[in-house]
Design an enzyme around this catalytic site. Structure first.
Site, mmCIF file in Angstrom:
data_model
loop_
_atom_site.group_PDB
_atom_site.id
_atom_site.type_symbol
_atom_site.label_atom_id
_atom_site.label_comp_id
_atom_site.label_asym_id
_atom_site.label_seq_id
_atom_site.Cartn_x
_atom_site.Cartn_y
_atom_site.Cartn_z
ATOM 1 N N ASN A 11 -2.808 30.967 21.042
ATOM 2 C CA ASN A 11 -3.729 32.088 21.213
ATOM 3 C C ASN A 11 -4.142 32.118 22.682
ATOM 4 O O ASN A 11 -4.945 31.306 23.117
ATOM 5 C CB ASN A 11 -4.949 31.883 20.294
ATOM 6 C CG ASN A 11 -6.039 32.901 20.553
ATOM 7 O OD1 ASN A 11 -5.820 33.924 21.200
ATOM 8 N ND2 ASN A 11 -7.243 32.614 20.054
ATOM 9 N N LYS A 13 -5.860 34.280 24.253
ATOM 10 C CA LYS A 13 -7.158 34.920 24.507
ATOM 11 C C LYS A 13 -7.026 35.915 25.674
ATOM 12 O O LYS A 13 -5.986 36.544 25.807
ATOM 13 C CB LYS A 13 -8.232 33.855 24.750
ATOM 14 C CG LYS A 13 -8.198 32.780 23.648
ATOM 15 C CD LYS A 13 -9.371 31.871 23.633
ATOM 16 C CE LYS A 13 -9.197 30.864 22.494
ATOM 17 N NZ LYS A 13 -10.357 30.031 22.278
ATOM 18 N N HIS A 98 -10.985 35.758 14.364
ATOM 19 C CA HIS A 98 -11.230 34.613 15.237
ATOM 20 C C HIS A 98 -12.737 34.477 15.485
ATOM 21 O O HIS A 98 -13.449 35.489 15.576
ATOM 22 C CB HIS A 98 -10.485 34.800 16.566
ATOM 23 C CG HIS A 98 -10.507 33.561 17.404
ATOM 24 N ND1 HIS A 98 -11.584 33.217 18.183
ATOM 25 C CD2 HIS A 98 -9.598 32.568 17.544
ATOM 26 C CE1 HIS A 98 -11.330 32.054 18.777
ATOM 27 N NE2 HIS A 98 -10.128 31.641 18.405
ATOM 28 N N GLU A 100 -14.419 33.927 18.026
ATOM 29 C CA GLU A 100 -14.937 34.665 19.193
ATOM 30 C C GLU A 100 -15.145 36.134 18.851
ATOM 31 O O GLU A 100 -16.078 36.770 19.352
ATOM 32 C CB GLU A 100 -13.980 34.494 20.389
ATOM 33 C CG GLU A 100 -14.099 33.093 20.980
ATOM 34 C CD GLU A 100 -12.827 32.552 21.610
ATOM 35 O OE1 GLU A 100 -11.916 33.341 21.914
ATOM 36 O OE2 GLU A 100 -12.744 31.323 21.792
ATOM 37 N N GLU A 170 -10.581 26.864 11.828
ATOM 38 C CA GLU A 170 -11.033 26.524 13.168
ATOM 39 C C GLU A 170 -12.537 26.277 13.153
ATOM 40 O O GLU A 170 -13.336 27.233 13.197
ATOM 41 C CB GLU A 170 -10.718 27.663 14.142
ATOM 42 C CG GLU A 170 -9.243 27.971 14.255
ATOM 43 C CD GLU A 170 -8.907 28.674 15.572
ATOM 44 O OE1 GLU A 170 -8.021 28.179 16.269
ATOM 45 O OE2 GLU A 170 -9.551 29.688 15.898
ATOM 46 N N GLY A 176 -12.508 25.177 22.174
ATOM 47 C CA GLY A 176 -12.729 25.200 23.618
ATOM 48 C C GLY A 176 -13.756 24.188 24.101
ATOM 49 O O GLY A 176 -14.206 24.251 25.240
ATOM 50 N N SER A 216 -9.340 22.610 20.062
ATOM 51 C CA SER A 216 -9.064 21.526 21.007
ATOM 52 C C SER A 216 -7.845 20.674 20.635
ATOM 53 O O SER A 216 -7.853 19.461 20.829
ATOM 54 C CB SER A 216 -10.311 20.654 21.191
ATOM 55 O OG SER A 216 -11.370 21.436 21.717
#
Ligand code: PGA
Length: 256
Positions: A11, A13, A98, A100, A170, A176, A216
């Site tokens: 991904n 991003k 996701h 985010e 996730e 991250g 991560s």
């Protein structure tokens, strides 16, 4: 690793313009030894780079995913991109829900559900992301959150073939942050999701569904995470931006 064919998906991003996209895909293709029999490899660039990625990956085993889509197929929805548009340029997958998107763009279980519906309707394979926040984990709510996200995300959606459906667990606190879920924590969540999926869709559907871990993942932790019985690959953010790391994860994680 189970008999389910593993998937390693990158991904990207909001990284990589069209030139960077072509360069990185070329580098991955050069480095990856996998012929496609043992493992699926997917890359999700930003929208403006997607068609370039499809072109650059042609003839290789790399499949291209979008990072999002809108739930309607066309209409007055300024700024949005539809399933048929992604299909037309050659995307095979689309990341949906996701964290985010949920955190910064007001996505809810309901909008995620509509987007999964749009992806299935347009024959794009959804990579359905879910996971708990740190507050939810610390409050002991992880399983309730996962159960709700899974059930509401799939609500009233018919999926014929579980091979064309992917889940990505996730944990938000691991994305991250450099903090990875331990293999035990990840396996526990994956086993729970598979059990819930069996309750919703039947045992055979659940057994065939790939559930990826994201948060991560790096070359040096990929083997122990992806070695867990219910972890069928990874959704990789930061480490997918360097060919050497991304291919390292593929090799370490899938043993090819
Ligand atoms: P990360 O991101 O690997 O950088 O933690 C994972 C993701 O957001 O899919």
């Amino acid at each position: 690793m189970s008999e389910r064919k593993p998937i390693v998906a990158g991904n990207w991003k909001m990284h990589n313009n069209t030139v960077e996209t072509r360069n990185l895909i070329r580098e991955i293709v050069k480095k990856v030894k996998n012929s496609g029999e043992q493992c699926e490899i997917i890359v999700a660039p930003p929208f403006t780079s997607t068609a370039h990625a499809v072109e650059e990956a042609k003839g290789s085993i790399i499949q291209i995913s979008a990072q999002d889509l809108f739930w309607e197929d066309k209409g007055a929805f300024t700024g949005e991109i539809s399933g048929p548009m992604l299909k037309e340029i050659g995307c095979s997958h689309v990341v949906i829900g996701h964290s985010e998107r949920r955190q910064y763009f007001c996505e809810t279980d309901e909008t995620v559900n509509k987007k999964i519906g749009a992806s299935i309707r347009n024959r794009l394979i959804p990579i359905f992301c879910l996971g708990e926040t740190l507050t939810e984990r610390e409050a002991g709510a992880t399983f309730n959150v996962l159960k709700r996200q899974l059930a509401q995300g799939l609500n009233a959606i018919e999926i014929q073939n579980p091979v064309n459906f992917v889940i990505a667990y996730e944990p938000v606190w691991a994305i991250g942050t450099g903090k990875t879920a331990s293999p035990e924590q990840a396996q526990e969540a994956h086993a729970f999701l598979r059990k819930e999926l069996a309750n919703l869709r039947g045992e055979s559907f659940a057994v065939q569904t790939r559930i990826l871990y994201g948060g991560s993942v790096k070359p040096d932790n990929a083997r122990e995470l992806m070695g867990c019985p219910d972890i069928d690959g990874g959704l990789i953010g930061g480490a997918s931006l360097k060919a050497v790391d991304f291919v390292g994860i593929i090799e370490q994680g899938t043993g090819i």
